[in-house]
Design a protein around this motif. Sequence first.
Motif, PDB file in Angstrom:
ATOM      1  N   SER A  42     -51.547   9.032 195.627  1.00  0.00           N
ATOM      2  CA  SER A  42     -50.418   9.599 196.376  1.00  0.00           C
ATOM      3  C   SER A  42     -49.573   8.465 196.940  1.00  0.00           C
ATOM      4  O   SER A  42     -50.099   7.472 197.447  1.00  0.00           O
ATOM      5  N   ARG A  43     -48.268   8.614 196.828  1.00  0.00           N
ATOM      6  CA  ARG A  43     -47.340   7.642 197.419  1.00  0.00           C
ATOM      7  C   ARG A  43     -46.134   8.379 197.964  1.00  0.00           C
ATOM      8  O   ARG A  43     -45.772   9.454 197.475  1.00  0.00           O
ATOM      9  N   THR A  44     -45.507   7.808 198.983  1.00  0.00           N
ATOM     10  CA  THR A  44     -44.340   8.415 199.618  1.00  0.00           C
ATOM     11  C   THR A  44     -43.188   7.420 199.641  1.00  0.00           C
ATOM     12  O   THR A  44     -43.363   6.269 200.047  1.00  0.00           O
ATOM     13  N   ILE A  45     -42.038   7.883 199.182  1.00  0.00           N
ATOM     14  CA  ILE A  45     -40.803   7.101 199.249  1.00  0.00           C
ATOM     15  C   ILE A  45     -39.941   7.725 200.336  1.00  0.00           C
ATOM     16  O   ILE A  45     -39.667   8.932 200.297  1.00  0.00           O
ATOM     17  N   THR A  46     -39.521   6.924 201.306  1.00  0.00           N
ATOM     18  CA  THR A  46     -38.722   7.436 202.424  1.00  0.00           C
ATOM     19  C   THR A  46     -37.311   6.866 202.356  1.00  0.00           C
ATOM     20  O   THR A  46     -37.128   5.662 202.195  1.00  0.00           O
ATOM     21  N   TYR A  47     -36.350   7.769 202.479  1.00  0.00           N
ATOM     22  CA  TYR A  47     -34.935   7.386 202.456  1.00  0.00           C
ATOM     23  C   TYR A  47     -34.277   7.759 203.784  1.00  0.00           C
ATOM     24  O   TYR A  47     -34.685   8.728 204.447  1.00  0.00           O
ATOM     25  N   THR A  48     -33.241   7.011 204.158  1.00  0.00           N
ATOM     26  CA  THR A  48     -32.405   7.354 205.308  1.00  0.00           C
ATOM     27  C   THR A  48     -31.040   7.796 204.807  1.00  0.00           C
ATOM     28  O   THR A  48     -30.437   7.136 203.955  1.00  0.00           O
ATOM     29  N   SER A  96     -25.226   9.326 200.801  1.00  0.00           N
ATOM     30  CA  SER A  96     -25.985   8.224 200.216  1.00  0.00           C
ATOM     31  C   SER A  96     -27.380   8.216 200.811  1.00  0.00           C
ATOM     32  O   SER A  96     -27.588   8.642 201.951  1.00  0.00           O
ATOM     33  N   LEU A  97     -28.345   7.724 200.024  1.00  0.00           N
ATOM     34  CA  LEU A  97     -29.719   7.554 200.490  1.00  0.00           C
ATOM     35  C   LEU A  97     -30.088   6.084 200.368  1.00  0.00           C
ATOM     36  O   LEU A  97     -29.859   5.456 199.328  1.00  0.00           O
ATOM     37  N   THR A  98     -30.671   5.537 201.429  1.00  0.00           N
ATOM     38  CA  THR A  98     -31.141   4.153 201.423  1.00  0.00           C
ATOM     39  C   THR A  98     -32.660   4.147 201.475  1.00  0.00           C
ATOM     40  O   THR A  98     -33.264   4.732 202.389  1.00  0.00           O
ATOM     41  N   ASP A  99     -33.277   3.523 200.477  1.00  0.00           N
ATOM     42  CA  ASP A  99     -34.735   3.402 200.426  1.00  0.00           C
ATOM     43  C   ASP A  99     -35.183   2.512 201.585  1.00  0.00           C
ATOM     44  O   ASP A  99     -34.763   1.356 201.693  1.00  0.00           O
ATOM     45  N   ASP A 100     -36.027   3.055 202.469  1.00  0.00           N
ATOM     46  CA  ASP A 100     -36.452   2.306 203.649  1.00  0.00           C
ATOM     47  C   ASP A 100     -37.268   1.066 203.293  1.00  0.00           C
ATOM     48  O   ASP A 100     -37.327   0.112 204.087  1.00  0.00           O
ATOM     49  N   ALA A 101     -37.910   1.053 202.119  1.00  0.00           N
ATOM     50  CA  ALA A 101     -38.740  -0.080 201.731  1.00  0.00           C
ATOM     51  C   ALA A 101     -37.930  -1.158 201.020  1.00  0.00           C
ATOM     52  O   ALA A 101     -38.050  -2.351 201.333  1.00  0.00           O
ATOM     53  N   THR A 102     -37.088  -0.749 200.065  1.00  0.00           N
ATOM     54  CA  THR A 102     -36.346  -1.728 199.265  1.00  0.00           C
ATOM     55  C   THR A 102     -34.948  -1.992 199.812  1.00  0.00           C
ATOM     56  O   THR A 102     -34.297  -2.960 199.405  1.00  0.00           O
ATOM     57  N   HIS A 103     -34.478  -1.105 200.684  1.00  0.00           N
ATOM     58  CA  HIS A 103     -33.134  -1.193 201.278  1.00  0.00           C
ATOM     59  C   HIS A 103     -32.021  -1.015 200.243  1.00  0.00           C
ATOM     60  O   HIS A 103     -30.877  -1.380 200.495  1.00  0.00           O
ATOM     61  N   VAL A 104     -32.381  -0.451 199.089  1.00  0.00           N
ATOM     62  CA  VAL A 104     -31.382  -0.145 198.063  1.00  0.00           C
ATOM     63  C   VAL A 104     -30.706   1.177 198.416  1.00  0.00           C
ATOM     64  O   VAL A 104     -31.378   2.182 198.693  1.00  0.00           O
ATOM     65  N   THR A 105     -29.361   1.177 198.404  1.00  0.00           N
ATOM     66  CA  THR A 105     -28.599   2.382 198.736  1.00  0.00           C
ATOM     67  C   THR A 105     -28.038   3.004 197.464  1.00  0.00           C
ATOM     68  O   THR A 105     -27.458   2.307 196.627  1.00  0.00           O
ATOM     69  N   THR A 106     -28.215   4.308 197.337  1.00  0.00           N
ATOM     70  CA  THR A 106     -27.721   5.055 196.184  1.00  0.00           C
ATOM     71  C   THR A 106     -26.764   6.135 196.651  1.00  0.00           C
ATOM     72  O   THR A 106     -27.136   6.987 197.469  1.00  0.00           O
ATOM     73  N   GLN A 107     -25.514   6.087 196.157  1.00  0.00           N
ATOM     74  CA  GLN A 107     -24.582   7.184 196.444  1.00  0.00           C
ATOM     75  C   GLN A 107     -24.900   8.323 195.487  1.00  0.00           C
ATOM     76  O   GLN A 107     -24.981   8.126 194.272  1.00  0.00           O
ATOM     77  N   LEU A 108     -25.094   9.511 196.025  1.00  0.00           N
ATOM     78  CA  LEU A 108     -25.585  10.616 195.220  1.00  0.00           C
ATOM     79  C   LEU A 108     -24.475  11.274 194.414  1.00  0.00           C
ATOM     80  O   LEU A 108     -23.338  11.407 194.868  1.00  0.00           O
ATOM     81  N   ALA A 109     -24.838  11.696 193.218  1.00  0.00           N
ATOM     82  CA  ALA A 109     -23.992  12.572 192.407  1.00  0.00           C
ATOM     83  C   ALA A 109     -24.613  13.945 192.452  1.00  0.00           C
ATOM     84  O   ALA A 109     -25.819  14.102 192.228  1.00  0.00           O
ATOM     85  N   ASN A 110     -23.809  14.954 192.781  1.00  0.00           N
ATOM     86  CA  ASN A 110     -24.312  16.324 192.932  1.00  0.00           C
ATOM     87  C   ASN A 110     -25.466  16.396 193.937  1.00  0.00           C
ATOM     88  O   ASN A 110     -26.414  17.171 193.767  1.00  0.00           O
ATOM     89  N   ASN A 111     -25.383  15.537 194.961  1.00  0.00           N
ATOM     90  CA  ASN A 111     -26.384  15.508 196.038  1.00  0.00           C
ATOM     91  C   ASN A 111     -27.801  15.248 195.520  1.00  0.00           C
ATOM     92  O   ASN A 111     -28.779  15.686 196.133  1.00  0.00           O
ATOM     93  N   THR A 112     -27.910  14.526 194.405  1.00  0.00           N
ATOM     94  CA  THR A 112     -29.206  14.361 193.749  1.00  0.00           C
ATOM     95  C   THR A 112     -29.516  12.888 193.496  1.00  0.00           C
ATOM     96  O   THR A 112     -28.652  12.127 193.080  1.00  0.00           O
ATOM     97  N   ILE A 113     -30.773  12.512 193.756  1.00  0.00           N
ATOM     98  CA  ILE A 113     -31.267  11.183 193.414  1.00  0.00           C
ATOM     99  C   ILE A 113     -32.405  11.350 192.418  1.00  0.00           C
ATOM    100  O   ILE A 113     -33.167  12.321 192.473  1.00  0.00           O
ATOM    101  N   LYS A 114     -32.491  10.410 191.460  1.00  0.00           N
ATOM    102  CA  LYS A 114     -33.545  10.460 190.453  1.00  0.00           C
ATOM    103  C   LYS A 114     -34.548   9.338 190.703  1.00  0.00           C
ATOM    104  O   LYS A 114     -34.162   8.207 190.986  1.00  0.00           O
ATOM    105  N   ILE A 115     -35.833   9.686 190.588  1.00  0.00           N
ATOM    106  CA  ILE A 115     -36.924   8.728 190.792  1.00  0.00           C
ATOM    107  C   ILE A 115     -37.650   8.566 189.455  1.00  0.00           C
ATOM    108  O   ILE A 115     -38.350   9.488 189.003  1.00  0.00           O
ATOM    109  N   PRO A 116     -37.478   7.417 188.786  1.00  0.00           N
ATOM    110  CA  PRO A 116     -38.151   7.199 187.501  1.00  0.00           C
ATOM    111  C   PRO A 116     -39.555   6.648 187.698  1.00  0.00           C
ATOM    112  O   PRO A 116     -39.981   6.341 188.812  1.00  0.00           O
ATOM    113  N   GLY A 117     -40.265   6.505 186.571  1.00  0.00           N
ATOM    114  CA  GLY A 117     -41.560   5.822 186.598  1.00  0.00           C
ATOM    115  C   GLY A 117     -42.680   6.591 187.243  1.00  0.00           C
ATOM    116  O   GLY A 117     -43.639   5.999 187.736  1.00  0.00           O
ATOM    117  N   VAL A 118     -42.593   7.919 187.241  1.00  0.00           N
ATOM    118  CA  VAL A 118     -43.652   8.753 187.823  1.00  0.00           C
ATOM    119  C   VAL A 118     -44.730   8.979 186.769  1.00  0.00           C
ATOM    120  O   VAL A 118     -44.442   9.425 185.649  1.00  0.00           O
TER     121      VAL A 118
END
Length: 311
Positions: free
Chosen positions: A191-197, A207-229
């Motif tokens: 189990s792992r948790t990714i937290t965004y602000t 936009s969502l900013t990954d609290d761990a990596t500090h990478v900010t993503t501006q959302l398209a259609n209010n959606t973010i994709k998480i690869p590598g699951v």
Amino acid sequence: QGSGSGTGFRLFIDEDKDRNGVLSRDEAMKDGNLNTTSAILQIPTTVNSGDIIKVKVNGGAEQEYTVVSNVGNRITLKFPDNHTELLPTDNKLKISNVHIDKDHPAVVEATINGATKTAKATLESVDTKNLKIEFVEDNASRDNVIDRDEAILDNDIKKTIISVQVPHNVTNGDKVAVTIKEPQANGTTGSRTITYTVSKTANGKISLTDDATHVTTQLANNTIKIPGVAMLPGRETSAVATITNGAETTTSSEAKAKLAPLSEAGLSVSIVADKNDNGIISRDESGSKISKVHVSIPGSVIAGDKIDVKI
């Protein structure tokens, strides 16, 4: 509740800019705290020295403010803690730290010379129906099973992509936590948790900013994709999203999917010369000392699969 202008007796919730009695989540965050708001009490210029103004917040104990003076329509008050203060020229008194949450409206009452006014506002809830998680590769049948043809969309059969859609009324400071449970090769589940602000512009772009990596993503259609699951054949992968801000917590439905295993159906090997398939090549069946081997492969194979034939 009034417009907050003029010199009469008015009382209103300050963050309720459209005066509709409901604080949108964006309005409620104007002071940086979703669950705290304030009321504005405009004191009429008709008050006199010695008049007592009674204020009650959310049904609590009455607080008393005493008019010390009213000179040239500028009012000086003695506060409940006994300090005195000259009010601004508009004679507005700010009543701060008024609690509000989705289950408890903000209610402020003020009484001046026997007249009582009430200001009230409820807090808009998160739009739960638009907080969604989906497995992107489960796009053909939406049956919670990722077929091998679907699984190769990201060019990695044992990895998949999760999409997280957040509601339009998320607001600055919201935390979006995505908890992913993945099957492990040793038979356990990790189990792992990714937290965004969340950050949101005045025109509503999220936009969502990954609290761990500090990478900010501006959302398209209010959606973010998480690869590598991670996925493994026949094992379940799941994910759930939670939005938190102050006392407010909203959780999505859990999304689940399994990776379809490679089926043995359709996989077979036969000796071509053994026409009756009895495991014996008779002299009539065999015209020579050499026979071909026929290999039938399942329809679920995909590009990159390896076929190992041992003779």
